[in-house]
Each structure stands twice: as structure tokens, then as C-alpha cells.
Design a protein around this motif. Structure first.
Motif, PDB file in Angstrom:
ATOM      1  N   VAL A  12       2.840  40.840   5.652  1.00 30.42           N
ATOM      2  CA  VAL A  12       1.548  41.477   5.432  1.00 30.42           C
ATOM      3  C   VAL A  12       1.207  42.329   6.648  1.00 30.42           C
ATOM      4  CG1 VAL A  12      -0.923  41.072   5.069  1.00 30.42           C
ATOM      5  CG2 VAL A  12       0.766  39.577   3.960  1.00 30.42           C
ATOM      6  N   LEU A  13       0.888  43.587   6.388  1.00 29.29           N
ATOM      7  CA  LEU A  13       0.520  44.528   7.444  1.00 29.29           C
ATOM      8  C   LEU A  13      -0.920  44.987   7.227  1.00 29.29           C
ATOM      9  CD1 LEU A  13       3.734  46.771   7.366  1.00 29.29           C
ATOM     10  CD2 LEU A  13       3.247  44.855   8.915  1.00 29.29           C
ATOM     11  N   PRO A  14      -1.877  44.394   7.942  1.00 24.56           N
ATOM     12  CA  PRO A  14      -3.256  44.871   7.837  1.00 24.56           C
ATOM     13  C   PRO A  14      -3.387  46.158   8.653  1.00 24.56           C
ATOM     14  CG  PRO A  14      -3.127  43.035   9.371  1.00 24.56           C
ATOM     15  CD  PRO A  14      -1.745  43.241   8.829  1.00 24.56           C
ATOM     16  N   CYS A  15      -3.771  47.242   8.006  1.00 26.91           N
ATOM     17  CA  CYS A  15      -3.773  48.550   8.658  1.00 26.91           C
ATOM     18  C   CYS A  15      -5.125  49.232   8.508  1.00 26.91           C
ATOM     19  CB  CYS A  15      -2.717  49.458   8.027  1.00 26.91           C
ATOM     20  SG  CYS A  15      -1.044  48.809   8.026  1.00 26.91           S
ATOM     21  N   ALA A  16      -5.605  49.790   9.590  1.00 21.92           N
ATOM     22  CA  ALA A  16      -6.808  50.619   9.555  1.00 21.92           C
ATOM     23  C   ALA A  16      -6.542  51.849  10.416  1.00 21.92           C
ATOM     24  CB  ALA A  16      -8.012  49.845  10.072  1.00 21.92           C
ATOM     25  N   TYR A  17      -6.493  52.987   9.785  1.00 26.19           N
ATOM     26  CA  TYR A  17      -6.297  54.256  10.485  1.00 26.19           C
ATOM     27  C   TYR A  17      -4.979  54.283  11.259  1.00 26.19           C
ATOM     28  CZ  TYR A  17     -11.173  54.810   9.240  1.00 26.19           C
ATOM     29  OH  TYR A  17     -12.337  54.903   8.540  1.00 26.19           O
ATOM     30  N   GLU A  18      -3.921  53.683  10.705  1.00 27.35           N
ATOM     31  CA  GLU A  18      -2.633  53.602  11.402  1.00 27.35           C
ATOM     32  C   GLU A  18      -1.726  54.789  11.116  1.00 27.35           C
ATOM     33  OE1 GLU A  18      -1.724  51.349  13.648  1.00 27.35           O
ATOM     34  OE2 GLU A  18      -3.193  49.778  13.351  1.00 27.35           O
ATOM     35  N   GLY A  19      -1.926  55.469   9.988  1.00 26.21           N
ATOM     36  CA  GLY A  19      -1.172  56.672   9.676  1.00 26.21           C
ATOM     37  C   GLY A  19       0.325  56.491   9.775  1.00 26.21           C
ATOM     38  N   GLU A  20       0.969  57.354  10.585  1.00 24.03           N
ATOM     39  CA  GLU A  20       2.426  57.357  10.688  1.00 24.03           C
ATOM     40  C   GLU A  20       2.978  56.047  11.249  1.00 24.03           C
ATOM     41  OE1 GLU A  20       4.191  59.523  14.331  1.00 24.03           O
ATOM     42  OE2 GLU A  20       2.229  60.484  14.026  1.00 24.03           O
ATOM     43  N   TYR A  21       2.178  55.294  12.011  1.00 23.26           N
ATOM     44  CA  TYR A  21       2.663  54.028  12.556  1.00 23.26           C
ATOM     45  C   TYR A  21       2.927  53.015  11.443  1.00 23.26           C
ATOM     46  CZ  TYR A  21       1.176  56.059  16.960  1.00 23.26           C
ATOM     47  OH  TYR A  21       1.012  56.894  18.038  1.00 23.26           O
ATOM     48  N   ALA A  22       2.133  53.047  10.401  1.00 18.01           N
ATOM     49  CA  ALA A  22       2.365  52.156   9.262  1.00 18.01           C
ATOM     50  C   ALA A  22       3.709  52.475   8.612  1.00 18.01           C
ATOM     51  CB  ALA A  22       1.233  52.276   8.237  1.00 18.01           C
ATOM     52  N   VAL A  23       4.015  53.744   8.488  1.00 18.10           N
ATOM     53  CA  VAL A  23       5.291  54.171   7.899  1.00 18.10           C
ATOM     54  C   VAL A  23       6.447  53.717   8.793  1.00 18.10           C
ATOM     55  CG1 VAL A  23       6.693  56.171   7.242  1.00 18.10           C
ATOM     56  CG2 VAL A  23       4.239  56.116   6.704  1.00 18.10           C
ATOM     57  N   LYS A  24       6.333  53.920  10.095  1.00 14.76           N
ATOM     58  CA  LYS A  24       7.385  53.511  11.022  1.00 14.76           C
ATOM     59  C   LYS A  24       7.580  51.991  10.997  1.00 14.76           C
ATOM     60  CE  LYS A  24       7.010  57.327  14.317  1.00 14.76           C
ATOM     61  NZ  LYS A  24       6.751  57.705  15.711  1.00 14.76           N
ATOM     62  N   THR A  25       6.491  51.265  10.864  1.00 10.99           N
ATOM     63  CA  THR A  25       6.584  49.805  10.816  1.00 10.99           C
ATOM     64  C   THR A  25       7.314  49.359   9.559  1.00 10.99           C
ATOM     65  OG1 THR A  25       4.614  49.519  12.170  1.00 10.99           O
ATOM     66  CG2 THR A  25       5.244  47.658  10.778  1.00 10.99           C
ATOM     67  N   VAL A  26       6.980  49.934   8.406  1.00 11.25           N
ATOM     68  CA  VAL A  26       7.669  49.580   7.154  1.00 11.25           C
ATOM     69  C   VAL A  26       9.149  49.919   7.260  1.00 11.25           C
ATOM     70  CG1 VAL A  26       7.876  50.136   4.694  1.00 11.25           C
ATOM     71  CG2 VAL A  26       5.614  49.687   5.694  1.00 11.25           C
ATOM     72  N   ASP A  27       9.465  51.104   7.753  1.00 16.92           N
ATOM     73  CA  ASP A  27      10.877  51.487   7.927  1.00 16.92           C
ATOM     74  C   ASP A  27      11.595  50.497   8.842  1.00 16.92           C
ATOM     75  OD1 ASP A  27      11.320  53.748   6.301  1.00 16.92           O
ATOM     76  OD2 ASP A  27      10.472  55.097   7.811  1.00 16.92           O
ATOM     77  N   SER A  28      10.959  50.124   9.948  1.00 18.69           N
ATOM     78  CA  SER A  28      11.564  49.187  10.902  1.00 18.69           C
ATOM     79  C   SER A  28      11.774  47.814  10.282  1.00 18.69           C
ATOM     80  CB  SER A  28      10.689  49.058  12.148  1.00 18.69           C
ATOM     81  OG  SER A  28      10.640  50.273  12.841  1.00 18.69           O
ATOM     82  N   LEU A  29      10.803  47.353   9.513  1.00 21.37           N
ATOM     83  CA  LEU A  29      10.951  46.053   8.848  1.00 21.37           C
ATOM     84  C   LEU A  29      12.145  46.059   7.904  1.00 21.37           C
ATOM     85  CD1 LEU A  29       7.255  45.128   8.162  1.00 21.37           C
ATOM     86  CD2 LEU A  29       8.935  43.645   9.274  1.00 21.37           C
ATOM     87  N   ARG A  30      12.262  47.110   7.109  1.00 16.77           N
ATOM     88  CA  ARG A  30      13.395  47.188   6.185  1.00 16.77           C
ATOM     89  C   ARG A  30      14.723  47.259   6.932  1.00 16.77           C
ATOM     90  NH1 ARG A  30      11.720  51.261   1.290  1.00 16.77           N
ATOM     91  NH2 ARG A  30      10.802  49.689  -0.078  1.00 16.77           N
ATOM     92  N   LYS A  31      14.751  48.002   8.004  1.00 15.12           N
ATOM     93  CA  LYS A  31      16.001  48.192   8.751  1.00 15.12           C
ATOM     94  C   LYS A  31      16.426  46.923   9.483  1.00 15.12           C
ATOM     95  CE  LYS A  31      18.113  51.079  12.301  1.00 15.12           C
ATOM     96  NZ  LYS A  31      17.913  52.165  13.260  1.00 15.12           N
ATOM     97  N   HIS A  32      15.469  46.153  10.000  1.00 15.18           N
ATOM     98  CA  HIS A  32      15.786  45.033  10.886  1.00 15.18           C
ATOM     99  C   HIS A  32      15.606  43.661  10.256  1.00 15.18           C
ATOM    100  CE1 HIS A  32      16.383  47.687  14.266  1.00 15.18           C
ATOM    101  NE2 HIS A  32      15.262  48.295  13.967  1.00 15.18           N
ATOM    102  N   THR A  33      15.468  43.619   8.935  1.00 14.16           N
ATOM    103  CA  THR A  33      15.271  42.335   8.256  1.00 14.16           C
ATOM    104  C   THR A  33      16.309  42.182   7.151  1.00 14.16           C
ATOM    105  OG1 THR A  33      12.883  42.613   8.624  1.00 14.16           O
ATOM    106  CG2 THR A  33      13.563  40.854   7.129  1.00 14.16           C
ATOM    107  N   ALA A  34      16.942  41.022   7.099  1.00 18.70           N
ATOM    108  CA  ALA A  34      17.927  40.765   6.049  1.00 18.70           C
ATOM    109  C   ALA A  34      17.250  40.868   4.684  1.00 18.70           C
ATOM    110  CB  ALA A  34      18.546  39.382   6.230  1.00 18.70           C
ATOM    111  N   ARG A  35      17.841  41.634   3.796  1.00 19.02           N
ATOM    112  CA  ARG A  35      17.231  41.891   2.480  1.00 19.02           C
ATOM    113  C   ARG A  35      16.970  40.605   1.703  1.00 19.02           C
ATOM    114  NH1 ARG A  35      14.382  41.993  -0.970  1.00 19.02           N
ATOM    115  NH2 ARG A  35      14.375  43.243  -2.846  1.00 19.02           N
ATOM    116  N   GLN A  36      17.882  39.636   1.786  1.00 19.31           N
ATOM    117  CA  GLN A  36      17.692  38.404   1.021  1.00 19.31           C
ATOM    118  C   GLN A  36      16.500  37.595   1.514  1.00 19.31           C
ATOM    119  OE1 GLN A  36      20.281  38.917   3.065  1.00 19.31           O
ATOM    120  NE2 GLN A  36      20.734  37.087   4.251  1.00 19.31           N
ATOM    121  N   ARG A  37      16.051  37.855   2.722  1.00 19.69           N
ATOM    122  CA  ARG A  37      14.879  37.166   3.279  1.00 19.69           C
ATOM    123  C   ARG A  37      13.571  37.884   2.957  1.00 19.69           C
ATOM    124  NH1 ARG A  37      16.634  32.231   4.159  1.00 19.69           N
ATOM    125  NH2 ARG A  37      17.983  31.993   5.975  1.00 19.69           N
ATOM    126  N   LEU A  38      13.611  39.207   2.906  1.00 19.82           N
ATOM    127  CA  LEU A  38      12.392  40.010   2.774  1.00 19.82           C
ATOM    128  C   LEU A  38      12.049  40.212   1.302  1.00 19.82           C
ATOM    129  CD1 LEU A  38      10.225  41.493   4.372  1.00 19.82           C
ATOM    130  CD2 LEU A  38      11.714  43.502   4.378  1.00 19.82           C
TER     131      LEU A  38
END
Length: 146
Positions: A12-38
Motif C-alpha cells: 500500500v502506497l499512501p500518496c499525496a501530491y507525489e507525482g512522478e515519485y509515485a510512478v518511480k516507486t511502483v516501477d521500483s517495487l515491480r523491479k525489485h520484488t519477486a513476482r510470486q510474492r507481490l
């Protein structure tokens, strides 16, 4: 009821006015987390103007082999705890992880979390990661990172 297993995670990512940082965080989570876990990533927009969904890349929201991203929104800012509750209530993973909306977890972070939770043998375990400093332009840990 307590989960019978602790194998999948909802982030869960609570975001307020995060803009591009929210996108970078989602990309990073997908890249650095095993798919079977996420199991899913839930982005809770806490009243951002304009709404985060307006500029959120559709590639992150469309169905793919990657973990699904769900966007939720508060029309007005309700605060961090309300945003976490909204996302937590919607989560379907065995374990709910709350991250800030401007993080880049290291590879293997999810296994370290689960190891600590399983070691404690209690689904109510709180695990807190080491927080490092990210360069906002490169999204890499700064030289002063722990």
C-alpha cells in the motif's frame, strides 16, 4: 482472522501530491520484488490536485504479467492514516506492507520481511526497513545512504 500463510504481499502506497515519485516507486517495487510474492500494489491518492491517475502511465495500470496496480482516491485530503486504512482495507495479500510513496526497495527486501515475520511466528509482527536517501533525479541511493 490471522492468515494461514504469509506468502503473498499487498503493498500500500499512501500518496499525496507525489507525482512522478509515485510512478518511480511502483516501477521500483515491480523491479525489485519477486513476482510470486507481490500480489498487488495499491496506490491511494489522498486528495492530490490534479489526481495522480491523470498522469499515471497506463502501462502500469494495464493487465500484464507484472503485479497489478490498483488506484484508489480520496477526493479531499484525509491524511496519512486514513490513506493507509483505505489501502489496507482493500488489500488481498497474506501480508500488508505500507511504504511511503517515494521509496526504492532493495532487491530481496520481501524475503527479509517475511523471514522476520515468520521468525516471530505472529501475523501481527511489525517489520521496519532501513531507510536510505535517494537522489530524486536518478532514483539511486545517495553516497550518504546507510
Amino acid at each position: 482472522l490471522a492468515p494461514t500463510t504469509m506468502e503473498t504481499m499487498s503493498v500500500v502506497l499512501p500518496c499525496a501530491y507525489e507525482g512522478e515519485y509515485a510512478v518511480k516507486t511502483v516501477d521500483s517495487l515491480r523491479k525489485h520484488t519477486a513476482r510470486q510474492r507481490l500480489k498487488e500494489i495499491i496506490v491511494v491518492d489522498d486528495g492530490s490536485k490534479p489526481p495522480l491517475s491523470r498522469d499515471f502511465p497506463q502501462r502500469l495500470l494495464r493487465g500484464s504479467s507484472e503485479a497489478p496496480v490498483r488506484m484508489m482516491r480520496h477526493e479531499k485530503t484525509l491524511g496519512l492514516i486514513a490513506a493507509k486504512k483505505t489501502g489496507g482495507d482493500a488489500a488481498t495479500g497474506d501480508v500488508i506492507v505500507f511504504f511511503d510513496c517515494h521509496v526504492k526497495p532493495r532487491p530481496g527486501w520481501e524475503e527479509a520481511f517475511l523471514k522476520q515475520m515468520k521468525r516471530a511466528g505472529d501475523h501481527r509482527t511489525v517489520v521496519v526497513p532501513t531507510i536510505t536517501s535517494l537522489d530524486p533525479d536518478t532514483w539511486e541511493e545517495s553516497q550518504w545512504a546507510a
